[in-house]
Design a protein around this motif. Structure first.
Motif, PDB file in Angstrom:
ATOM      1  N   ALA A 183      -7.857  -1.052  -0.443  1.00 20.25           N
ATOM      2  CA  ALA A 183      -7.465   0.488  -0.092  1.00 20.25           C
ATOM      3  C   ALA A 183      -7.570   1.880  -0.953  1.00 20.25           C
ATOM      4  O   ALA A 183      -8.284   2.142  -0.424  1.00 20.25           O
ATOM      5  N   LEU A 184      -7.743   1.261  -2.334  1.00 18.14           N
ATOM      6  CA  LEU A 184      -7.936   1.981  -3.804  1.00 18.14           C
ATOM      7  C   LEU A 184      -9.620   2.580  -3.587  1.00 18.14           C
ATOM      8  O   LEU A 184      -9.863   3.900  -3.776  1.00 18.14           O
ATOM      9  N   ALA A 185      -9.885   1.351  -3.273  1.00 21.92           N
ATOM     10  CA  ALA A 185     -11.466   1.560  -3.082  1.00 21.92           C
ATOM     11  C   ALA A 185     -12.267   2.562  -1.686  1.00 21.92           C
ATOM     12  O   ALA A 185     -12.961   3.321  -1.956  1.00 21.92           O
ATOM     13  N   GLY A 186     -11.568   2.114  -0.979  1.00 25.14           N
ATOM     14  CA  GLY A 186     -11.206   3.290   0.086  1.00 25.14           C
ATOM     15  C   GLY A 186     -11.317   4.435  -0.084  1.00 25.14           C
ATOM     16  O   GLY A 186     -12.231   5.563   0.946  1.00 25.14           O
ATOM     17  N   ALA A 187     -10.223   4.937  -0.179  1.00 25.21           N
ATOM     18  CA  ALA A 187     -10.028   5.985  -0.381  1.00 25.21           C
ATOM     19  C   ALA A 187     -10.596   6.788  -1.959  1.00 25.21           C
ATOM     20  O   ALA A 187     -10.728   7.933  -1.450  1.00 25.21           O
ATOM     21  N   ALA A 188     -11.477   5.626  -3.211  1.00 20.67           N
ATOM     22  CA  ALA A 188     -12.008   6.978  -3.734  1.00 20.67           C
ATOM     23  C   ALA A 188     -13.215   7.009  -3.151  1.00 20.67           C
ATOM     24  O   ALA A 188     -13.581   7.546  -3.303  1.00 20.67           O
ATOM     25  N   LEU A 189     -14.112   6.108  -2.294  1.00 17.00           N
ATOM     26  CA  LEU A 189     -15.419   6.107  -1.579  1.00 17.00           C
ATOM     27  C   LEU A 189     -15.069   7.314  -0.871  1.00 17.00           C
ATOM     28  O   LEU A 189     -15.721   8.759  -0.758  1.00 17.00           O
ATOM     29  N   LEU A 190     -13.594   7.845  -0.066  1.00 22.82           N
ATOM     30  CA  LEU A 190     -13.654   8.683   0.786  1.00 22.82           C
ATOM     31  C   LEU A 190     -12.856  10.377   0.344  1.00 22.82           C
ATOM     32  O   LEU A 190     -13.775  11.282   1.272  1.00 22.82           O
TER      33      LEU A 190
ATOM     34  N   ILE B 155       0.813  -1.302   0.318  1.00 25.28           N
ATOM     35  CA  ILE B 155       0.141  -0.095   0.061  1.00 25.28           C
ATOM     36  C   ILE B 155       1.028   1.182   0.003  1.00 25.28           C
ATOM     37  O   ILE B 155       2.026   1.490   0.820  1.00 25.28           O
ATOM     38  N   ASP B 156       0.919   1.912  -1.205  1.00 26.74           N
ATOM     39  CA  ASP B 156       1.571   3.250  -0.929  1.00 26.74           C
ATOM     40  C   ASP B 156       0.644   4.281  -0.355  1.00 26.74           C
ATOM     41  O   ASP B 156      -0.450   4.452  -1.209  1.00 26.74           O
ATOM     42  N   PHE B 157       0.797   5.380   0.043  1.00 25.90           N
ATOM     43  CA  PHE B 157       0.000   6.566   0.518  1.00 25.90           C
ATOM     44  C   PHE B 157      -0.702   7.111  -0.252  1.00 25.90           C
ATOM     45  O   PHE B 157      -0.555   7.670  -0.760  1.00 25.90           O
ATOM     46  N   GLY B 158       0.921   7.398  -1.130  1.00 22.04           N
ATOM     47  CA  GLY B 158       0.878   8.558  -2.501  1.00 22.04           C
ATOM     48  C   GLY B 158      -0.743   8.204  -3.356  1.00 22.04           C
ATOM     49  O   GLY B 158      -1.439   9.330  -3.614  1.00 22.04           O
ATOM     50  N   ILE B 159      -0.656   6.852  -3.521  1.00 22.18           N
ATOM     51  CA  ILE B 159      -1.209   6.962  -4.232  1.00 22.18           C
ATOM     52  C   ILE B 159      -2.934   6.787  -3.402  1.00 22.18           C
ATOM     53  O   ILE B 159      -4.545   7.074  -4.338  1.00 22.18           O
ATOM     54  N   ILE B 160      -3.554   6.007  -2.129  1.00 21.22           N
ATOM     55  CA  ILE B 160      -3.939   6.463  -1.784  1.00 21.22           C
ATOM     56  C   ILE B 160      -4.861   7.852  -1.843  1.00 21.22           C
ATOM     57  O   ILE B 160      -6.088   8.136  -1.565  1.00 21.22           O
ATOM     58  N   ILE B 161      -3.814   8.919  -1.293  1.00 24.14           N
ATOM     59  CA  ILE B 161      -4.117  10.346  -1.330  1.00 24.14           C
ATOM     60  C   ILE B 161      -4.081  10.765  -2.690  1.00 24.14           C
ATOM     61  O   ILE B 161      -5.094  12.053  -2.584  1.00 24.14           O
ATOM     62  N   ASP B 162      -4.248   9.801  -3.318  1.00 21.68           N
ATOM     63  CA  ASP B 162      -4.608  10.991  -4.684  1.00 21.68           C
ATOM     64  C   ASP B 162      -5.086  11.583  -4.812  1.00 21.68           C
ATOM     65  O   ASP B 162      -5.186  12.720  -5.478  1.00 21.68           O
TER      66      ASP B 162
END
Length: 164
Positions: free
Chosen positions: A131-138, A45-52
């Motif tokens: 993680a990507l799905a959660g970040a997109a939803l947020l 999991i890359d935090f940069g990708i999560i908050i992009d």
């Protein structure tokens, strides 16, 4: 680092909140899917990708808030801020989600692996996809709402040191 990029401390805090919330959603998904939390799964999991996606939405909302404040020559009321943020998030919603989808599609072939490779890499791919799905939803729900409530006062748009 987010403060240097966004130039607004409150906006940086809102964006940074996506990381623990997305990780909470990811860990919940891992528990429900019975995926072990090992170095391979969580290390991918890359935090940069999560908050992009959140950075894209926050940056555009800040730009529109600054433009609207400059145009009106005063601070914005809550309904005016909500309107600007709705428009700002709507402008970049599709590109933000499209970028997240491109990253997610890269992990889909890993899910087709079988044998030892499948046992090693499938949990990692599922974890990153969660993680990507959660970040997109947020970034679609939480981020615009939090920006509307947290980013108050004068908002100015200026080039930061990383853009020069």
């Amino acid at each position: 680092m987010l403060f240097l990029i966004l130039g607004n401390l409150r906006a940086a805090i809102v964006t940074a909140c996506v990381i623990p919330l997305a990780m909470l959603m990811t860990i919940t998904g891992m528990v429900e899917a019975k995926i072990s939390a090992n170095l391979m799964s969580l290390g991918a999991i890359d935090f940069g990708i999560i908050i992009d996606g959140a950075v894209i939405i926050v940056e555009n909302c800040l730009r529109l808030l600054a433009e609207e404040q400059h145009r009106r020559g005063r601070l914005l009321s809550l309904p005016e801020r909500l309107t600007a943020i709705r428009e700002g998030s709507h402008e970049v919603l599709k590109p933000s989600l499209f970028g997240t989808m491109i990253i997610a599609v890269v992990y889909l072939p890993v899910l087709t692996l079988t044998g030892v490779e499948g046992k090693m890499f499938t949990p990692m791919a599922l974890t990153v996809l969660m993680a990507l799905a959660g970040a997109a939803l947020l970034s679609v729900t939480f981020v615009p709402a939090a920006v509307a409530l947290v980013v108050t006062g004068k908002v100015s748009e200026h080039e930061n040191a990383s853009c020069v």
